[in-house]
Scaffold this active site. Structure first.
Site, PDB file in Angstrom:
ATOM      1  N   TYR A   1     -14.092  -3.325   9.571  1.00  0.00           N
ATOM      2  CA  TYR A   1     -12.768  -2.697   9.608  1.00  0.00           C
ATOM      3  C   TYR A   1     -12.117  -2.925  10.985  1.00  0.00           C
ATOM      4  O   TYR A   1     -10.957  -3.335  11.075  1.00  0.00           O
ATOM      5  CB  TYR A   1     -12.903  -1.199   9.319  1.00  0.00           C
ATOM      6  CG  TYR A   1     -11.586  -0.452   9.373  1.00  0.00           C
ATOM      7  CD1 TYR A   1     -10.661  -0.557   8.349  1.00  0.00           C
ATOM      8  CD2 TYR A   1     -11.262   0.347  10.482  1.00  0.00           C
ATOM      9  CE1 TYR A   1      -9.446   0.122   8.402  1.00  0.00           C
ATOM     10  CE2 TYR A   1     -10.051   1.039  10.545  1.00  0.00           C
ATOM     11  CZ  TYR A   1      -9.146   0.914   9.505  1.00  0.00           C
ATOM     12  OH  TYR A   1      -7.946   1.584   9.561  1.00  0.00           O
TER      13      TYR A   1
ATOM     14  N   SER B   1      -0.004   5.483  -1.837  1.00  0.00           N
ATOM     15  CA  SER B   1      -0.597   6.723  -1.311  1.00  0.00           C
ATOM     16  C   SER B   1      -0.495   6.738   0.209  1.00  0.00           C
ATOM     17  O   SER B   1      -0.041   5.774   0.825  1.00  0.00           O
ATOM     18  CB  SER B   1      -2.063   6.860  -1.749  1.00  0.00           C
ATOM     19  OG  SER B   1      -2.823   5.834  -1.167  1.00  0.00           O
ATOM     20  N   GLY B   2      -0.909   7.865   0.786  1.00  0.00           N
ATOM     21  CA  GLY B   2      -1.047   7.974   2.245  1.00  0.00           C
ATOM     22  C   GLY B   2       0.202   7.634   3.038  1.00  0.00           C
ATOM     23  O   GLY B   2       1.328   7.981   2.671  1.00  0.00           O
TER      24      GLY B   2
ATOM     25  N   GLY C   1       0.834  -1.207   0.000  1.00  0.00           N
ATOM     26  CA  GLY C   1       0.000   0.000   0.000  1.00  0.00           C
ATOM     27  C   GLY C   1       0.863   1.250   0.000  1.00  0.00           C
ATOM     28  O   GLY C   1       0.570   2.230   0.693  1.00  0.00           O
ATOM     29  N   ALA C   2       1.923   1.223  -0.817  1.00  0.00           N
ATOM     30  CA  ALA C   2       2.873   2.341  -0.832  1.00  0.00           C
ATOM     31  C   ALA C   2       2.574   3.337  -1.950  1.00  0.00           C
ATOM     32  O   ALA C   2       3.422   4.159  -2.285  1.00  0.00           O
ATOM     33  CB  ALA C   2       4.296   1.805  -0.953  1.00  0.00           C
TER      34      ALA C   2
ATOM     35  N   SER D   1      -4.850  -0.215  14.070  1.00  0.00           N
ATOM     36  CA  SER D   1      -5.606   1.022  14.314  1.00  0.00           C
ATOM     37  C   SER D   1      -6.211   0.996  15.712  1.00  0.00           C
ATOM     38  O   SER D   1      -6.498  -0.078  16.266  1.00  0.00           O
ATOM     39  CB  SER D   1      -6.734   1.150  13.299  1.00  0.00           C
ATOM     40  OG  SER D   1      -7.601   2.192  13.674  1.00  0.00           O
TER      41      SER D   1
END
Ligand SMILES: NC(=O)c1ccc[n+]([C@@H]2O[C@H](COP(=O)([O-])OP(=O)(O)OC[C@H]3O[C@@H](n4cnc5c(N)ncnc54)[C@H](OP(=O)(O)O)[C@@H]3O)[C@@H](O)[C@H]2O)c1
Length: 289
Positions: free
Chosen positions: A173, A19-20, A16-17, A146
């Protein structure tokens, strides 16, 4: 030129590199001299990520792009196989890719999308890459969880998890983020006495694309309400980078961090029985032990 940089000679993979938080993490690791493998699912976004990382780290920075949709286990396997052909060791594995889809869907392999992307993918990828991590001597696995895990609960029955009637995007989630912590704890336990550490973290409330698609009106409202409290992706990446690189945590394993410090988790996240049960479920669902 890179010989004096702190991470030169090390190889890091960031999922997941594109974005963000993941993009900032990959960029900073490259700036510190690591050879960085950027994993994303969208070729255009990946090309833009590569350009921005090389702009920051220099055109010669060794950055490699791999395009795989990690919500499918067949792709996780293909990625692991490709890496095994191409690299001889992996020093840093950052399980960062995550999704909050906002509505129910099943992958073509029959897993609920957030469970598949946020939990099964890091479980499978980490296990498949263990030989490369082991070959590094000292390696670190960092998984981005999270604070949402506090309301998470692991549903052991796949049929129930896959039922649209029982589905809530927030719960799905939160459950996957609880799974990130339980996975980390069990992994650390299993890797005790090896040179591989496993830690996880909450990055803060970060202004990224995570909630932006806003497929649900509640999600949109939540995003607009939370936005003034959000920090930049640069700040959001700090705890990941700390766990991936700081000598202070070289021997720390099985811990959950926030703001680059150990942080409290829910009691459920520390439950050893839950952790080993999750491992069993994940092994069954992925076919990977
Ligand atoms: N933002 C926050 O406030 C917050 C808070 C707590 C935890 N987190 C966690 O932080 C991590 C990073 O999220 P972010 O906030 O930086 O969100 P983001 O900007 O949406 O980044 C998520 C990354 O994951 C990639 N991704 C999503 N599904 C994928 C798939 N199936 N295969 C491969 N890559 C996939 C995305 O690719 P695309 O660009 O193609 O979508 C993107 O590069 C996540 O694990 C998230 O749960 C975020």
């Amino acid at each position: 030129m890179t010989a004096s940089l702190p991470l030169s000679g090390k190889t890091a993979l960031v999922t997941g590199a594109t974005s963000g938080i993941g993009l900032v993490t990959a960029r900073e690791l490259a700036r510190q001299g690591a050879r960085v493998i950027v994993v994303g699912r969208d070729a255009d976004k990946a090309a833009r990520a590569l350009a921005s990382i090389q702009l920051a780290a220099g055109p010669e920075a060794p950055v490699h792009v791999k395009c795989y949709d990690l919500s499918l286990l067949q792709n996780v396997r293909a990625l692991a196989e490709e890496l095994q052909q191409e690299i001889s060791q992996l020093d840093i594995l950052i399980n960062n890719a995550g999704i909050m889809p906002g509505r129910f869907s099943l992958t073509e392999e029959g897993h609920e999308l957030s469970w598949a992307t946020n939990h099964l993918a890091p479980y499978a990828l980490t296990n498949l890459l263990l030989p490369l991590l082991d070959a590094a001597g000292q390696a670190r696995v960092v998984t981005v969880s999270s604070v949402a895990h506090w309301v998470g609960e692991i549903e052991p029955d796949r049929e129930v998890r896959n039922s649209p009637d029982k589905y809530s995007w927030l719960t799905a989630y939160a459950d996957s983020k609880l799974a990130n912590i339980l996975f980390t704890n069990e992994l650390a336990h299993r890797l005790d006495l090896t040179g591989i550490t496993a830690n996880c973290l909450h990055p803060g409330l970060v202004d990224t694309g995570l909630m932006r698609p806003g497929t649900s009106p509640v999600m949109k409202a939540l995003w607009w309400t939370a936005r003034p409290l959000m920090v930049s992706p640069e700040r959001g990446a700090q705890t990941t980078l700390y766990l991936a690189t700081s000598p202070e945590v070289a021997r720390v394993s099985g811990r959950y961090f926030a703001d680059s410090r150990p942080a409290r988790t829910s009691a459920r996240a520390q439950n050893r029985t839950e952790a080993s049960r999750l491992w069993r479920i994940s092994a069954e669902e992925t076919g990977i032990e």
